[in-house]
Design an enzyme around this catalytic site. Structure first.
Site, PDB file in Angstrom:
ATOM      1  N   ILE A 194       0.838  -1.206   0.000  1.00 43.37           N
ATOM      2  CA  ILE A 194       0.000   0.000   0.000  1.00 43.37           C
ATOM      3  C   ILE A 194       0.872   1.255   0.000  1.00 43.37           C
ATOM      4  CG2 ILE A 194      -1.807   1.265   1.226  1.00 43.37           C
ATOM      5  CD1 ILE A 194      -2.662  -1.435   2.485  1.00 43.37           C
ATOM      6  N   LYS A 213      -1.863  -4.368  15.905  1.00 42.31           N
ATOM      7  CA  LYS A 213      -2.360  -3.158  15.247  1.00 42.31           C
ATOM      8  C   LYS A 213      -3.307  -2.400  16.192  1.00 42.31           C
ATOM      9  CE  LYS A 213      -1.763  -1.856  11.588  1.00 42.31           C
ATOM     10  NZ  LYS A 213      -0.691  -1.006  10.974  1.00 42.31           N
ATOM     11  N   THR A 225      -6.091  -1.359  10.259  1.00 45.63           N
ATOM     12  CA  THR A 225      -6.898  -2.399   9.617  1.00 45.63           C
ATOM     13  C   THR A 225      -8.262  -2.555  10.298  1.00 45.63           C
ATOM     14  OG1 THR A 225      -7.008  -4.796   9.323  1.00 45.63           O
ATOM     15  CG2 THR A 225      -5.636  -4.029  11.101  1.00 45.63           C
ATOM     16  N   ASP A 226      -9.242  -3.094   9.563  1.00 46.07           N
ATOM     17  CA  ASP A 226     -10.537  -3.407  10.180  1.00 46.07           C
ATOM     18  C   ASP A 226     -10.438  -4.659  11.059  1.00 46.07           C
ATOM     19  OD1 ASP A 226     -10.265  -5.324   8.188  1.00 46.07           O
ATOM     20  OD2 ASP A 226     -12.236  -5.001   7.292  1.00 46.07           O
ATOM     21  N   GLU A 227      -9.296  -5.363  10.990  1.00 44.56           N
ATOM     22  CA  GLU A 227      -9.174  -6.598  11.785  1.00 44.56           C
ATOM     23  C   GLU A 227      -9.126  -6.301  13.286  1.00 44.56           C
ATOM     24  OE1 GLU A 227      -6.550  -9.618  10.270  1.00 44.56           O
ATOM     25  OE2 GLU A 227      -6.631  -8.753   8.251  1.00 44.56           O
ATOM     26  N   TYR A 281      -1.456 -10.475  14.908  1.00 46.24           N
ATOM     27  CA  TYR A 281      -1.383  -9.305  14.013  1.00 46.24           C
ATOM     28  C   TYR A 281      -2.389  -8.244  14.430  1.00 46.24           C
ATOM     29  CZ  TYR A 281      -2.483  -6.392   9.940  1.00 46.24           C
ATOM     30  OH  TYR A 281      -2.749  -5.329   9.122  1.00 46.24           O
TER      31      TYR A 281
HETATM   32  N1  LIG Z   1      -2.791  -5.096   2.934  1.00 46.79           N
HETATM   33  C1  LIG Z   1      -3.976  -4.913   3.485  1.00 46.79           C
HETATM   34  O1  LIG Z   1      -4.972  -5.475   3.012  1.00 46.79           O
HETATM   35  C2  LIG Z   1      -4.140  -3.989   4.670  1.00 46.79           C
HETATM   36  C3  LIG Z   1      -5.436  -3.747   5.134  1.00 46.79           C
HETATM   37  C4  LIG Z   1      -5.603  -2.864   6.198  1.00 46.79           C
HETATM   38  C5  LIG Z   1      -4.511  -2.241   6.771  1.00 46.79           C
HETATM   39  N2  LIG Z   1      -3.257  -2.501   6.308  1.00 46.79           N
HETATM   40  C6  LIG Z   1      -2.141  -1.809   6.957  1.00 46.79           C
HETATM   41  O2  LIG Z   1      -1.536  -0.975   5.964  1.00 46.79           O
HETATM   42  C7  LIG Z   1      -0.125  -0.910   6.196  1.00 46.79           C
HETATM   43  C8  LIG Z   1       0.611  -1.347   4.943  1.00 46.79           C
HETATM   44  O3  LIG Z   1       0.208  -2.667   4.598  1.00 46.79           O
HETATM   45  P1  LIG Z   1       0.865  -3.432   3.353  1.00 46.79           P
HETATM   46  O4  LIG Z   1      -0.088  -4.468   2.928  1.00 46.79           O
HETATM   47  O5  LIG Z   1       1.351  -2.433   2.381  1.00 46.79           O
HETATM   48  O6  LIG Z   1       2.103  -4.135   4.075  1.00 46.79           O
HETATM   49  P2  LIG Z   1       3.438  -4.740   3.453  1.00 46.79           P
HETATM   50  O7  LIG Z   1       3.795  -5.889   4.327  1.00 46.79           O
HETATM   51  O8  LIG Z   1       3.296  -4.937   1.986  1.00 46.79           O
HETATM   52  O9  LIG Z   1       4.504  -3.561   3.651  1.00 46.79           O
HETATM   53  C9  LIG Z   1       5.023  -3.186   4.900  1.00 46.79           C
HETATM   54  C10 LIG Z   1       6.298  -2.383   4.656  1.00 46.79           C
HETATM   55  O10 LIG Z   1       6.804  -1.999   5.937  1.00 46.79           O
HETATM   56  C11 LIG Z   1       8.208  -2.218   5.958  1.00 46.79           C
HETATM   57  N3  LIG Z   1       8.607  -2.472   7.349  1.00 46.79           N
HETATM   58  C12 LIG Z   1       8.272  -3.548   8.114  1.00 46.79           C
HETATM   59  N4  LIG Z   1       8.832  -3.425   9.330  1.00 46.79           N
HETATM   60  C13 LIG Z   1       9.500  -2.249   9.340  1.00 46.79           C
HETATM   61  C14 LIG Z   1      10.258  -1.542  10.322  1.00 46.79           C
HETATM   62  N5  LIG Z   1      10.457  -2.058  11.550  1.00 46.79           N
HETATM   63  N6  LIG Z   1      10.800  -0.337  10.005  1.00 46.79           N
HETATM   64  C15 LIG Z   1      10.625   0.181   8.740  1.00 46.79           C
HETATM   65  N7  LIG Z   1       9.929  -0.444   7.780  1.00 46.79           N
HETATM   66  C16 LIG Z   1       9.366  -1.642   8.074  1.00 46.79           C
HETATM   67  C17 LIG Z   1       8.419  -3.423   5.049  1.00 46.79           C
HETATM   68  O11 LIG Z   1       9.749  -3.500   4.574  1.00 46.79           O
HETATM   69  C18 LIG Z   1       7.402  -3.162   3.947  1.00 46.79           C
HETATM   70  O12 LIG Z   1       7.950  -2.368   2.909  1.00 46.79           O
HETATM   71  C19 LIG Z   1       0.161  -1.810   7.398  1.00 46.79           C
HETATM   72  O13 LIG Z   1       0.251  -0.994   8.534  1.00 46.79           O
HETATM   73  C20 LIG Z   1      -1.054  -2.722   7.484  1.00 46.79           C
HETATM   74  O14 LIG Z   1      -1.285  -3.101   8.804  1.00 46.79           O
HETATM   75  C21 LIG Z   1      -3.055  -3.364   5.273  1.00 46.79           C
END
Ligand SMILES: NC(=O)c1ccc[n+]([C@@H]2O[C@H](COP(=O)([O-])OP(=O)(O)OC[C@H]3O[C@@H](n4cnc5c(N)ncnc54)[C@H](O)[C@@H]3O)[C@@H](O)[C@H]2O)c1
Length: 353
Positions: free
Chosen positions: A16, A166, A137-139, A162
């Site tokens: 994202i 969050k 997240t909605d989770e 997880y």
């Molecule tokens: N993917 C979904 O469907 C979804 C839905 C709701 C919320 N989210 C939230 O949105 C955000 C992004 O999700 P995503 O799917 O892009 O995740 P992702 O796992 O694709 O990306 C996470 C990024 O964070 C970086 N990262 C991890 N630990 C780190 C640290 N300690 N310091 C610096 N960088 C770090 C990783 O290298 C990666 O680039 C997250 O917070 C997730 O909880 C995701």
């Protein structure tokens, strides 16, 4: 509001985050500094289209490293922090929760402290303008029955390592707003899908396994329902909230696309049959039922009315149009996912408990 702001985006090399950064560089005049540790989920190839831009900067760092974060705040001097860095995969949180505590809870705490220090040093209009936007997240709300929707005021009831991590970070962000006055925003959104999605997640895993003629593993009976949001629609919503959201507020974001996992997989099979037919037969023949995820939440659904009313956001993609775009992207970008499949993640089952 000034036309050009300075956005610090944590996790900007992830799924994202990279969509947000590509949009910021391509469609606005804002400057961006990505802070990312480049875990298995971070991928600079997802930023290739913007990494040469003069308004783009990258810092490889851990959000839990306070000194490094202080240095980034001092040198980049952000107006807006969009915090997306996280460990994000439920199955991995079942196998190894420690990294989720370190990054999602302790890392978010460290980032909040450095954001607070930075904000306190700003004057006048810049202090008024500053925002810390936490992407969640909605989770965190737990699981729904057959009826109802999650909203901004739904009580928290996280069920996996997880979602618990969050939820903890959401509480910290709101506490920093309430206690110290830091101007924060929280968004809770449903499952995203789209281009550049790491192939351990349901939709890209099914597309790639289907292309390779491998089994399509459906957890349990496939009846679990999720709401699906196209990642670029989410990125639009996030930029609206970061720039125009009311400080202290929460916005729920969803795609209004509820679907059972088995139906998602069947839709992908039909798209593959059309776009890349397999001489061996319809892709549905590859569907294989595997042991369910322990504690698998039954249903998530979002009422996204508030962000629609207050900020005028609505998703542009239906599930049909978004999924077609996604399958087409994976067909055209085998280089992007091929590197991942031959390296850090080969499609193995995670989180069986
Ligand atoms: N993917 C979904 O469907 C979804 C839905 C709701 C919320 N989210 C939230 O949105 C955000 C992004 O999700 P995503 O799917 O892009 O995740 P992702 O796992 O694709 O990306 C996470 C990024 O964070 C970086 N990262 C991890 N630990 C780190 C640290 N300690 N310091 C610096 N960088 C770090 C990783 O290298 C990666 O680039 C997250 O917070 C997730 O909880 C995701």
């Amino acid at each position: 509001m000034p036309a050009s702001l300075r956005f610090l985006v944590t996790g900007g090399a992830g799924f994202i985050g990279s969509a947000v950064v590509r949009k910021l560089i391509a469609e606005t005049s804002h400057s961006v500094c990505v802070v990312d540790k480049l875990t298995y989920a971070g991928n600079m190839a997802s930023l290739a289209s913007v990494s040469g831009d003069a308004r783009f900067r990258f810092e490889k760092a851990d959000i839990g490293d306070g000194e490094a974060m202080r240095g980034v705040f001092a040198s980049f001097d952000p107006d807006i922090v969009m915090h997306l860095a996280a460990e994000s995969h439920v199955d991995r949180s079942i196998d190894g929760p420690a990294a989720f505590i370190d990054t999602n809870i302790v890392g978010s705490f460290v980032l909040l402290q450095e954001a607070l220090r930075h904000w306190r040093g700003l004057d006048g209009e810049r202090r008024e303008r500053f925002r810390f936007h936490h992407i969640s997240t909605d989770e965190v709300f737990g699981s729904l029955g057959a009826e109802g929707f999650f909203r901004e005021d739904t009580a928290y009831q996280p069920t996996s390592p997880y979602s618990a991590s969050k939820a903890a970070s959401d509480h910290l962000v709101r506490a920093w707003q309430h206690t110290y006055g830091l101007p924060t925003l929280v968004t809770n959104c449903s499952n995203n899908y789209g281009p550049y999605h790491f192939p351990e997640k349901l939709i890209p895993l099914m597309i790639i396994n289907g292309l390779e003629g491998k089994p399509l593993p459906v957890y349990g009976n496939g009846a679990n329902v999720r709401d699906w949001l196209y990642v670029d629609d989410h990125a639009d919503a996030l930029l609206l909230v970061a720039e125009k959201g009311r400080p202290g507020e929460t916005y729920a974001i969803g795609g209004d696309n509820e679907m059972a996992n088995l139906d998602v997989v069947r839709t992908i099979c039909a798209l593959l049959d059309e776009l890349r037919p397999d001489p061996a037969g319809p892709h549905e023949r590859l569907i294989t039922y595997v042991t369910d995820r322990p504690g698998h939440d039954a249903r998530y659904a979002i009422d996204a009315g508030k962000i629609g009313r207050e900020l005028g956001w609505a998703p542009k993609q239906s599930f049909e149009s978004g999924l077609r775009r996604t399958v087409e992207w994976y067909l055209a970008n085998a280089g992007w996912w091929g590197d991942i499949r031959s390296g850090v993640y080969r499609g193995e089952r995670l989180g069986a408990g």
